[in-house]
Design a protein around this motif. Structure first.
Motif, PDB file in Angstrom:
ATOM      1  N   LYS A 168       0.805  -1.167  -0.009  1.00  0.00           N
ATOM      2  CA  LYS A 168      -0.148   0.092   0.107  1.00  0.00           C
ATOM      3  C   LYS A 168       0.741   1.103   0.129  1.00  0.00           C
ATOM      4  CE  LYS A 168      -4.215  -1.819   2.044  1.00  0.00           C
ATOM      5  NZ  LYS A 168      -5.142  -1.587   2.982  1.00  0.00           N
ATOM      6  N   LYS A 169       1.943   1.165   0.613  1.00  0.00           N
ATOM      7  CA  LYS A 169       2.892   2.434   0.771  1.00  0.00           C
ATOM      8  C   LYS A 169       3.757   2.515  -0.532  1.00  0.00           C
ATOM      9  CE  LYS A 169       3.622   1.955   5.818  1.00  0.00           C
ATOM     10  NZ  LYS A 169       4.939   1.630   6.725  1.00  0.00           N
ATOM     11  N   ARG A 170       3.922   1.621  -1.508  1.00  0.00           N
ATOM     12  CA  ARG A 170       4.642   1.576  -2.471  1.00  0.00           C
ATOM     13  C   ARG A 170       3.843   1.742  -3.867  1.00  0.00           C
ATOM     14  NH1 ARG A 170       9.582  -2.353  -2.292  1.00  0.00           N
ATOM     15  NH2 ARG A 170      10.206  -2.620  -0.029  1.00  0.00           N
ATOM     16  N   LYS A 171       2.478   1.672  -3.759  1.00  0.00           N
ATOM     17  CA  LYS A 171       1.638   1.550  -4.977  1.00  0.00           C
ATOM     18  C   LYS A 171       1.305   2.875  -5.515  1.00  0.00           C
ATOM     19  CE  LYS A 171      -2.751   1.885  -2.658  1.00  0.00           C
ATOM     20  NZ  LYS A 171      -3.344   2.666  -3.209  1.00  0.00           N
ATOM     21  N   ARG A 172       1.475   2.949  -6.592  1.00  0.00           N
ATOM     22  CA  ARG A 172       1.248   4.256  -7.606  1.00  0.00           C
ATOM     23  C   ARG A 172      -0.079   4.780  -7.004  1.00  0.00           C
ATOM     24  NH1 ARG A 172       0.661   1.078 -13.060  1.00  0.00           N
ATOM     25  NH2 ARG A 172      -1.675   0.778 -12.849  1.00  0.00           N
ATOM     26  N   PRO A 173      -0.021   6.301  -7.058  1.00  0.00           N
ATOM     27  CA  PRO A 173      -1.370   7.046  -6.756  1.00  0.00           C
ATOM     28  C   PRO A 173      -2.331   6.683  -7.599  1.00  0.00           C
ATOM     29  CG  PRO A 173       0.634   8.345  -6.927  1.00  0.00           C
ATOM     30  CD  PRO A 173       1.055   7.275  -7.639  1.00  0.00           C
ATOM     31  N   GLY A 174      -3.825   6.668  -6.999  1.00  0.00           N
ATOM     32  CA  GLY A 174      -4.870   6.334  -7.935  1.00  0.00           C
ATOM     33  C   GLY A 174      -5.588   7.370  -8.070  1.00  0.00           C
ATOM     34  N   ASN A 175      -6.441   7.343  -9.276  1.00  0.00           N
ATOM     35  CA  ASN A 175      -7.255   8.384  -9.868  1.00  0.00           C
ATOM     36  C   ASN A 175      -8.252   8.745  -8.774  1.00  0.00           C
ATOM     37  OD1 ASN A 175      -9.813   9.055 -11.729  1.00  0.00           O
ATOM     38  ND2 ASN A 175      -7.887   9.280 -12.892  1.00  0.00           N
ATOM     39  N   PRO A 176      -8.521   9.915  -8.750  1.00  0.00           N
ATOM     40  CA  PRO A 176      -9.362  10.761  -7.986  1.00  0.00           C
ATOM     41  C   PRO A 176     -10.789  10.163  -7.985  1.00  0.00           C
ATOM     42  CG  PRO A 176      -9.035  12.263  -9.380  1.00  0.00           C
ATOM     43  CD  PRO A 176      -7.938  11.269  -9.909  1.00  0.00           C
ATOM     44  N   LYS A 202     -10.828   4.513 -11.484  1.00  0.00           N
ATOM     45  CA  LYS A 202     -11.478   4.254 -12.988  1.00  0.00           C
ATOM     46  C   LYS A 202     -10.690   3.399 -13.745  1.00  0.00           C
ATOM     47  CE  LYS A 202     -11.572   7.667 -15.734  1.00  0.00           C
ATOM     48  NZ  LYS A 202     -11.688   8.969 -16.336  1.00  0.00           N
ATOM     49  N   TYR A 203      -9.445   3.324 -13.405  1.00  0.00           N
ATOM     50  CA  TYR A 203      -8.622   2.252 -14.371  1.00  0.00           C
ATOM     51  C   TYR A 203      -8.547   0.893 -13.786  1.00  0.00           C
ATOM     52  CZ  TYR A 203      -7.289   6.771 -16.382  1.00  0.00           C
ATOM     53  OH  TYR A 203      -7.334   8.060 -16.829  1.00  0.00           O
ATOM     54  N   GLY A 204      -9.265   0.717 -12.657  1.00  0.00           N
ATOM     55  CA  GLY A 204      -9.288  -0.676 -12.147  1.00  0.00           C
ATOM     56  C   GLY A 204      -8.274  -0.960 -11.085  1.00  0.00           C
ATOM     57  N   ASP A 205      -7.359  -0.078 -10.724  1.00  0.00           N
ATOM     58  CA  ASP A 205      -6.307  -0.050  -9.879  1.00  0.00           C
ATOM     59  C   ASP A 205      -6.966  -0.253  -8.461  1.00  0.00           C
ATOM     60  OD1 ASP A 205      -4.352   0.132 -11.421  1.00  0.00           O
ATOM     61  OD2 ASP A 205      -3.590   1.865 -11.041  1.00  0.00           O
ATOM     62  N   THR A 206      -6.422  -0.991  -7.482  1.00  0.00           N
ATOM     63  CA  THR A 206      -7.119  -1.384  -6.089  1.00  0.00           C
ATOM     64  C   THR A 206      -6.546   0.039  -5.214  1.00  0.00           C
ATOM     65  OG1 THR A 206      -6.672  -3.606  -6.358  1.00  0.00           O
ATOM     66  CG2 THR A 206      -6.812  -2.575  -4.066  1.00  0.00           C
ATOM     67  N   LEU A 207      -7.431   0.373  -4.700  1.00  0.00           N
ATOM     68  CA  LEU A 207      -7.179   1.607  -3.571  1.00  0.00           C
ATOM     69  C   LEU A 207      -7.246   1.264  -2.298  1.00  0.00           C
ATOM     70  CD1 LEU A 207      -9.700   4.424  -5.277  1.00  0.00           C
ATOM     71  CD2 LEU A 207      -7.150   4.166  -5.475  1.00  0.00           C
ATOM     72  N   ASP A 208      -8.211   0.583  -1.826  1.00  0.00           N
ATOM     73  CA  ASP A 208      -8.125  -0.097  -0.458  1.00  0.00           C
ATOM     74  C   ASP A 208      -9.094  -1.286  -0.505  1.00  0.00           C
ATOM     75  OD1 ASP A 208      -7.611  -0.086   2.025  1.00  0.00           O
ATOM     76  OD2 ASP A 208      -8.230   1.869   2.637  1.00  0.00           O
ATOM     77  N   THR A 235      -9.838   4.493   3.493  1.00  0.00           N
ATOM     78  CA  THR A 235      -9.575   4.656   2.316  1.00  0.00           C
ATOM     79  C   THR A 235      -8.992   6.334   2.047  1.00  0.00           C
ATOM     80  OG1 THR A 235     -11.140   2.963   1.611  1.00  0.00           O
ATOM     81  CG2 THR A 235     -10.289   4.344  -0.216  1.00  0.00           C
ATOM     82  N   VAL A 236      -9.873   7.255   2.403  1.00  0.00           N
ATOM     83  CA  VAL A 236      -9.072   8.599   2.197  1.00  0.00           C
ATOM     84  C   VAL A 236      -7.868   8.833   2.915  1.00  0.00           C
ATOM     85  CG1 VAL A 236      -9.682  10.918   3.034  1.00  0.00           C
ATOM     86  CG2 VAL A 236     -11.613   9.542   1.987  1.00  0.00           C
ATOM     87  N   GLY A 237      -7.440   8.004   4.238  1.00  0.00           N
ATOM     88  CA  GLY A 237      -6.495   8.079   4.762  1.00  0.00           C
ATOM     89  C   GLY A 237      -5.206   7.571   4.168  1.00  0.00           C
ATOM     90  N   SER A 238      -5.587   6.544   3.210  1.00  0.00           N
ATOM     91  CA  SER A 238      -4.466   5.998   2.494  1.00  0.00           C
ATOM     92  C   SER A 238      -4.316   6.379   1.186  1.00  0.00           C
ATOM     93  CB  SER A 238      -4.830   4.515   2.523  1.00  0.00           C
ATOM     94  OG  SER A 238      -4.964   3.842   3.776  1.00  0.00           O
ATOM     95  N   ASN A 239      -5.341   7.081   0.639  1.00  0.00           N
ATOM     96  CA  ASN A 239      -5.096   7.369  -0.718  1.00  0.00           C
ATOM     97  C   ASN A 239      -5.429   9.077  -1.052  1.00  0.00           C
ATOM     98  OD1 ASN A 239      -5.174   4.674  -2.370  1.00  0.00           O
ATOM     99  ND2 ASN A 239      -6.385   4.495  -0.775  1.00  0.00           N
ATOM    100  N   GLY A 240      -5.927   9.747  -0.131  1.00  0.00           N
ATOM    101  CA  GLY A 240      -6.234  11.068  -0.170  1.00  0.00           C
ATOM    102  C   GLY A 240      -7.965  11.078  -0.726  1.00  0.00           C
ATOM    103  N   LEU A 241      -8.502  12.454  -0.416  1.00  0.00           N
ATOM    104  CA  LEU A 241      -9.678  12.365  -0.595  1.00  0.00           C
ATOM    105  C   LEU A 241     -10.354  12.300  -2.378  1.00  0.00           C
ATOM    106  CD1 LEU A 241     -12.307  13.264   0.815  1.00  0.00           C
ATOM    107  CD2 LEU A 241     -12.012  15.837   0.101  1.00  0.00           C
TER     108      LEU A 241
END
Length: 227
Positions: A63-71, A95-101, A120-126
């Protein structure tokens, strides 16, 4: 860094066994035979202990290393059998299917959903937008998130889109998780289900190239999380 002290097996053997179990549709007894064919004699109960012990920590590193997700975020839950009862695996993808949480919960209610969205917000932003199905609990959880944002003084709230057919992105993504868990025939305890699913989600993120290490084979990407 993970410690493998007391395992009595090389680190690479432990990680290979864990990776193979969470990445492919095999039972512990199948994996016991696979390891034996590679010259490693193991009991299936030892394999089970390794998966439970290491999967959670490897997932946290991923989770710490994964690329940032789409908003834009798609959220849904699927069912996992634990102690002959169905419980809920909440999952969010972009929206691209990447796992956020993801989060395993014994309840499907407003409190559980609110906790998942906050995590999820804490890990990926709002997110700018969240797409959900017609679940009242999911809608209530997002309203709670927006109320919290208002209380904190935010002026840009999360857009909620509650349209069932738009949620196909995350529903399709559930299929990989279900395919891997099917040979497991249910879990005997919540903690073992939670740890194992964390490993499965990690392997799924690697499969989707989310660690930005596409030049490396999947196992090497998985093993790098232990360093």
């Amino acid at each position: 860094m993970l410690t493998f002290k007391g395992c009595h097996y090389p680190e690479a053997v432990v990680l290979y066994a864990v990776y193979f179990y969470v990445r492919y549709s095999v039972s512990y007894r199948d994996l016991e035979e696979i390891m034996a064919e590679r010259g490693v004699t193991l009991d299936h109960t030892t394999l089970n202990r390794w998966v439970i012990k290491y999967s959670r920590a490897l997932a946290q590193a991923a989770k710490k290393r994964k690329r940032p997700g789409n908003p834009s975020c798609w959220t849904d839950e699927t069912y996992i059998e634990v102690k002959r009862q169905w419980i809920y695996l909440y999952r969010a993808v972009d929206k691209y299917g990447d796992t956020l949480d993801f989060m395993l919960s014994e309840r499907r209610d407003e409190e559980a959903v609110t906790h998942f969205f906050l995590h999820t917000v804490g890990s990926n932003g709002l997110p700018e937008k969240v797409v959900i199905d017609k679940s009242g609990a999911n809608y209530a959880g997002l309203l709670n998130l927006n109320l919290l944002l208002l209380w904190l003084g935010w002026h840009h709230l999360v857009e909620i889109r509650q349209i069932k057919y738009l949620n196909n992105i995350v529903e399709q993504d559930h299929r990989f998780i279900k395919r891997i868990t099917r040979p497991m025939l249910g879990f005997k305890a919540f903690h073992s289900a939670e740890a194992t699913l964390a490993g499965i989600e990690t392997a799924h993120m690697i499969r989707k190239g989310q660690l930005n290490l596409q030049g490396l084979p999947g196992f090497q990407q998985f093993a790098s999380l232990a360093g």
